[in-house]
Design an enzyme around this catalytic site. Sequence first.
Site, short mmCIF file in Angstrom:
data_model
loop_
_atom_site.label_atom_id
_atom_site.label_comp_id
_atom_site.label_asym_id
_atom_site.label_seq_id
_atom_site.Cartn_x
_atom_site.Cartn_y
_atom_site.Cartn_z
N GLU A 1 0.83 -1.20 0.00
CA GLU A 1 0.00 0.00 0.00
C GLU A 1 0.87 1.25 0.00
OE1 GLU A 1 -4.03 -1.76 2.04
OE2 GLU A 1 -2.45 -1.13 3.39
N CYS B 1 3.51 8.43 1.39
CA CYS B 1 4.06 7.43 2.30
C CYS B 1 4.25 6.13 1.51
CB CYS B 1 3.07 7.25 3.45
SG CYS B 1 3.56 6.01 4.65
N CYS C 1 6.56 -7.45 6.95
CA CYS C 1 7.70 -6.99 7.74
C CYS C 1 8.19 -8.16 8.57
CB CYS C 1 7.25 -5.83 8.65
SG CYS C 1 8.61 -5.00 9.50
N CYS D 1 6.34 -5.65 15.71
CA CYS D 1 5.93 -4.67 16.71
C CYS D 1 4.47 -4.95 17.05
CB CYS D 1 6.12 -3.25 16.18
SG CYS D 1 7.83 -2.97 15.67
N CYS E 1 1.43 -2.87 15.63
CA CYS E 1 1.43 -2.51 14.21
C CYS E 1 0.75 -3.59 13.37
CB CYS E 1 2.88 -2.31 13.74
SG CYS E 1 3.03 -2.07 11.96
N CYS F 1 -1.24 5.54 10.02
CA CYS F 1 0.00 4.86 10.42
C CYS F 1 -0.29 3.53 11.06
CB CYS F 1 0.74 5.65 11.50
SG CYS F 1 1.30 7.22 11.00
N1 SAH Z 1 9.05 0.03 9.84
C1 SAH Z 1 9.33 1.40 10.00
C2 SAH Z 1 8.46 2.30 9.15
C3 SAH Z 1 6.99 1.98 9.03
S1 SAH Z 1 5.91 2.27 10.39
C4 SAH Z 1 9.22 1.78 11.45
O1 SAH Z 1 8.74 0.99 12.24
O2 SAH Z 1 9.65 2.88 11.80
C5 SAH Z 1 5.58 4.01 10.44
C6 SAH Z 1 5.26 4.50 11.87
O3 SAH Z 1 3.92 4.12 12.27
C7 SAH Z 1 6.18 3.89 12.90
O4 SAH Z 1 6.61 4.85 13.83
C8 SAH Z 1 5.29 2.88 13.56
O5 SAH Z 1 5.77 2.55 14.82
C9 SAH Z 1 3.96 3.59 13.58
N2 SAH Z 1 2.83 2.70 13.82
C10 SAH Z 1 2.74 1.39 13.56
N3 SAH Z 1 1.53 0.92 13.92
C11 SAH Z 1 0.83 1.96 14.41
C12 SAH Z 1 -0.50 2.10 14.91
N4 SAH Z 1 -1.35 1.08 14.95
N5 SAH Z 1 -0.90 3.31 15.30
C13 SAH Z 1 -0.06 4.38 15.22
N6 SAH Z 1 1.20 4.30 14.73
C14 SAH Z 1 1.65 3.11 14.34
FE1 SF4 Z 2 7.59 -3.45 10.89
FE2 SF4 Z 2 5.38 -2.23 11.79
FE3 SF4 Z 2 7.47 -2.59 13.42
FE4 SF4 Z 2 7.62 -0.79 11.43
S1 SF4 Z 2 6.23 -0.69 13.20
S2 SF4 Z 2 9.17 -2.32 12.02
S3 SF4 Z 2 6.40 -1.85 9.84
S4 SF4 Z 2 6.23 -4.22 12.49
#
Ligand code: SAH
Ligand code: SF4
Length: 392
Positions: A116, A129, A136, A140, A143, A369
């Site tokens: 996406e 974005c 991934c 996390c 996420c 995000c």
């Molecule tokens: N993998 C990279 C970039 C993609 S995530 C990273 O983790 O930095 C982009 C941002 O969105 C990151 O800061 C991530 O922690 C945040 N993010 C992920 N899931 C989220 C959620 N459910 N609500 C708000 N922010 C989120």
């Molecule tokens: Fe991967 Fe989501 Fe963690 Fe970013 S926040 S490193 S996309 S699992």
Amino acid sequence: MTVTAPITQDVLTLPRKLPTGGKINIVGLTRDQLHAALIAAGTEERQAKMRVGQVWQWVYHWGLRDFAGMTNLAKDYRAFLAEHFTIELPEVVTRQISADGTRKYLVRIAGGHEVETVYIPEEGRGTLCVSSQVGCTLTCSFCHTGTQKLVRNLTAGEIVGQLMLARDDLGEWPERGAPKDETRLVSNLVLMGMGEPLYNFENVRDAMKVVMDGEGLTLSRRRITLSTSGVVPEIARTAEEIGCLLAVSFHATTDEVRDRLVPINKRWNIKTLLDALRDYPRLSNSERITFEYVMLRGVNDSDADAKRLVKLIAGIPAKINLIPFNEWPGAPYQRSEPERIAAFADIIYKAGYASPIRTPRGEDIMAACGQLKSATERSRKSRAEIAAEAGL
Ligand code: SAH
Ligand code: SF4
């Protein structure tokens, strides 16, 4: 076609970019790679530099997709290009437009995988974005993308292609023959879509070289932000080889909580990460590091957290981006209350840091995000698995 050009590291990466059919996709090749590829295909060496310039301008300035239209090239050279090369973008499968104007593209790449890309229009600017991986490898716990297993890295062409297809959709190529259009609908690019960009370093770097080139897409390095969860060994390389701005998914102020939220912390903990950030070359007030901090109710949002955060980052030119948690089906967390977020922001602000609260954009189309996840790969992990990984 086999590439037999002089061996340099860049050339060695060429075969990975070969699409099926044996033709080389020009999109995503750096100037050096394009130069080598043109020669390998039979372009005379003394002409190669000029040809690179001409093709580059057609592809990245004018947005042309077929060689026949490259009218400043001789007809037989155009035919030669068409025989050996293609100009291909990933395919847009669906486009959703949010009530707030955010656009989410579901994009299909080679192999039938989907990622996406999200366009966020704002007053006087627009941010794209882009994704760097399908899924991934990291998990996390807050996420949505992290619930999807890694399928593969995107190629440089697939990363650059996301910018080009957004410009197609927004009609942002200059009219042929007209003066260069300076109104930039896509004025900024963030590597914050699906995937961990620093686990796909070479392709991300090459894609950014194309995007930042002084001719064509011409986004300056200061308009590009790469977000990492904290892949410490690649952080210095990001500054040296890409030179863009850096954002770090920080999200917690103790190793105990960060281990749960951002499991890569078990490998490189808070101290190791902060040391790497302190050393980030060119760090200055105008090129501050963005600390992303997702606000999770009762998990990381106390006053004590805010105070610890300020202490931890002391001495690092920084801004803290507070992201209200965006919910997704099965998520084991809730968003912090608005008053809590405001109180947290206030402590940081009073300590002298900018602490903007990121307004969720495109939530109605799951474009905010952390909500990105392609439909084909959805629901690979169960609620129980997600909760277990979160240590709940
Ligand atoms: N993998 C990279 C970039 C993609 S995530 C990273 O983790 O930095 C982009 C941002 O969105 C990151 O800061 C991530 O922690 C945040 N993010 C992920 N899931 C989220 C959620 N459910 N609500 C708000 N922010 C989120
Ligand atoms: Fe991967 Fe989501 Fe963690 Fe970013 S926040 S490193 S996309 S699992």
